[in-house]
Design a protein around this motif. Structure first.
Motif, mmCIF file in Angstrom:
data_model
loop_
_atom_site.group_PDB
_atom_site.id
_atom_site.type_symbol
_atom_site.label_atom_id
_atom_site.label_comp_id
_atom_site.label_asym_id
_atom_site.label_seq_id
_atom_site.Cartn_x
_atom_site.Cartn_y
_atom_site.Cartn_z
ATOM 1 N N MET A 139 -47.317 -24.680 -41.206
ATOM 2 C CA MET A 139 -47.278 -25.161 -39.850
ATOM 3 C C MET A 139 -46.440 -24.189 -39.028
ATOM 4 N N ALA A 140 -46.995 -23.717 -37.955
ATOM 5 C CA ALA A 140 -46.304 -22.758 -37.094
ATOM 6 C C ALA A 140 -45.642 -23.494 -35.936
ATOM 7 N N THR A 141 -44.464 -23.035 -35.606
ATOM 8 C CA THR A 141 -43.743 -23.613 -34.479
ATOM 9 C C THR A 141 -43.709 -22.590 -33.366
ATOM 10 N N GLN A 142 -44.111 -23.025 -32.202
ATOM 11 C CA GLN A 142 -44.112 -22.113 -31.052
ATOM 12 C C GLN A 142 -42.783 -22.233 -30.326
ATOM 13 N N VAL A 143 -42.149 -21.102 -30.132
ATOM 14 C CA VAL A 143 -40.881 -21.068 -29.414
ATOM 15 C C VAL A 143 -41.105 -20.277 -28.138
ATOM 16 N N THR A 144 -40.732 -20.860 -27.024
ATOM 17 C CA THR A 144 -40.868 -20.161 -25.747
ATOM 18 C C THR A 144 -39.513 -20.058 -25.088
ATOM 19 N N ALA A 145 -39.302 -18.936 -24.472
ATOM 20 C CA ALA A 145 -38.068 -18.739 -23.715
ATOM 21 C C ALA A 145 -38.279 -19.309 -22.327
ATOM 22 N N THR A 146 -37.454 -20.254 -21.978
ATOM 23 C CA THR A 146 -37.584 -20.864 -20.659
ATOM 24 C C THR A 146 -36.585 -20.249 -19.706
ATOM 25 N N ALA A 147 -36.889 -20.352 -18.468
ATOM 26 C CA ALA A 147 -35.944 -19.873 -17.457
ATOM 27 C C ALA A 147 -34.744 -20.800 -17.447
ATOM 28 N N SER A 148 -33.659 -20.341 -16.896
ATOM 29 C CA SER A 148 -32.474 -21.176 -16.846
ATOM 30 C C SER A 148 -32.770 -22.447 -16.059
ATOM 31 N N THR A 149 -32.058 -23.478 -16.402
ATOM 32 C CA THR A 149 -32.288 -24.759 -15.755
ATOM 33 C C THR A 149 -31.959 -24.651 -14.273
ATOM 34 N N PRO A 150 -32.621 -25.456 -13.448
ATOM 35 C CA PRO A 150 -32.337 -25.393 -12.018
ATOM 36 C C PRO A 150 -30.874 -25.687 -11.701
ATOM 37 N N ARG A 151 -30.266 -26.553 -12.498
ATOM 38 C CA ARG A 151 -28.874 -26.917 -12.249
ATOM 39 C C ARG A 151 -27.933 -25.736 -12.476
ATOM 40 N N SER A 152 -28.125 -25.011 -13.585
ATOM 41 C CA SER A 152 -27.258 -23.870 -13.858
ATOM 42 C C SER A 152 -27.560 -22.716 -12.906
ATOM 43 N N SER A 153 -28.820 -22.583 -12.515
ATOM 44 C CA SER A 153 -29.182 -21.549 -11.554
ATOM 45 C C SER A 153 -28.551 -21.846 -10.189
ATOM 46 N N SER A 154 -28.512 -23.112 -9.836
ATOM 47 C CA SER A 154 -27.876 -23.517 -8.580
ATOM 48 C C SER A 154 -26.372 -23.235 -8.635
ATOM 49 N N PHE A 155 -25.753 -23.510 -9.779
ATOM 50 C CA PHE A 155 -24.327 -23.233 -9.954
ATOM 51 C C PHE A 155 -24.060 -21.735 -9.820
ATOM 52 N N LEU A 156 -24.973 -20.935 -10.347
ATOM 53 C CA LEU A 156 -24.828 -19.483 -10.243
ATOM 54 C C LEU A 156 -24.907 -19.045 -8.783
ATOM 55 N N ARG A 157 -25.857 -19.591 -8.031
ATOM 56 C CA ARG A 157 -25.967 -19.260 -6.599
ATOM 57 C C ARG A 157 -24.707 -19.658 -5.845
ATOM 58 N N ILE A 158 -24.187 -20.829 -6.145
ATOM 59 C CA ILE A 158 -22.963 -21.300 -5.477
ATOM 60 C C ILE A 158 -21.792 -20.381 -5.810
ATOM 61 N N ALA A 159 -21.680 -19.967 -7.078
ATOM 62 C CA ALA A 159 -20.590 -19.078 -7.483
ATOM 63 C C ALA A 159 -20.678 -17.732 -6.763
ATOM 64 N N GLY A 194 -32.482 -16.591 -21.625
ATOM 65 C CA GLY A 194 -33.091 -15.545 -20.826
ATOM 66 C C GLY A 194 -32.332 -14.239 -20.911
ATOM 67 N N SER A 195 -32.571 -13.397 -19.948
ATOM 68 C CA SER A 195 -31.942 -12.081 -19.900
ATOM 69 C C SER A 195 -30.434 -12.209 -19.652
ATOM 70 N N PRO A 196 -29.638 -11.419 -20.354
ATOM 71 C CA PRO A 196 -28.196 -11.441 -20.126
ATOM 72 C C PRO A 196 -27.769 -10.589 -18.923
ATOM 73 N N ARG A 197 -28.728 -10.077 -18.165
ATOM 74 C CA ARG A 197 -28.419 -9.193 -17.038
ATOM 75 C C ARG A 197 -27.418 -9.806 -16.049
ATOM 76 N N PRO A 198 -27.570 -11.090 -15.643
ATOM 77 C CA PRO A 198 -26.577 -11.663 -14.721
ATOM 78 C C PRO A 198 -25.166 -11.687 -15.303
ATOM 79 N N VAL A 199 -25.067 -11.840 -16.617
ATOM 80 C CA VAL A 199 -23.745 -11.831 -17.259
ATOM 81 C C VAL A 199 -23.133 -10.438 -17.147
#
Length: 126
Positions: free
Chosen positions: A1-21, A76-81
């Motif tokens: 049985m194969a398990t599909q793993v997908t990389a999701t974008a950051s959650t809207p909440r954490s992305s919003s926190f990043l914009r605020i910061a 996701g990408s560590p570029r913002p870090v």
């Protein structure tokens, strides 16, 4: 049985926190420019600029925290870090130059930091 793993974008909440910061960091850098002008024209300018430097440094640390929190949940990408960490390094150099009273480098670096922060804010809000 194969398990599909997908990389999701950051959650809207954490992305919003990043914009605020980033917005808070940009605002503190702008206020530092204002307090630098007051430093030249008033007796309380030095106090405002000194307190503002601490707030700006704290905002830079908050930016790093927000970038890590936005990166980790989605994998996701560590570029913002990297951007936030580089900015914290610039803020550290800026503080050292300010304490050492080296305005010939301190002022242009402050302008560069403000420009980079506005750019990061614009890129995050697209």
């Amino acid at each position: 049985m194969a398990t599909q793993v997908t990389a999701t974008a950051s959650t809207p909440r954490s992305s919003s926190f990043l914009r605020i910061a980033i917005a808070l960091q940009t605002l503190t850098l702008f206020l530092q420019a204002v307090s630098a002008g007051l430093l030249l024209t008033s007796s309380y300018g030095e106090t405002l600029h000194s307190v503002g430097a601490r707030v700006m440094y704290g905002a830079s640390m908050l930016y790093v925290l927000a970038a890590v929190l936005a990166w980790r949940p989605g994998g996701g990408s560590p570029r913002p870090v990297w951007h936030a960490s580089g900015f914290l390094a610039l803020a550290s150099v800026q503080v050292v130059l300010g304490i050492a009273h080296v305005p010939s480098v301190h002022l242009p670096l402050g302008v560069l930091m403000f420009g980079l922060s506005v750019l990061a804010l614009a890129r995050r809000n697209l």
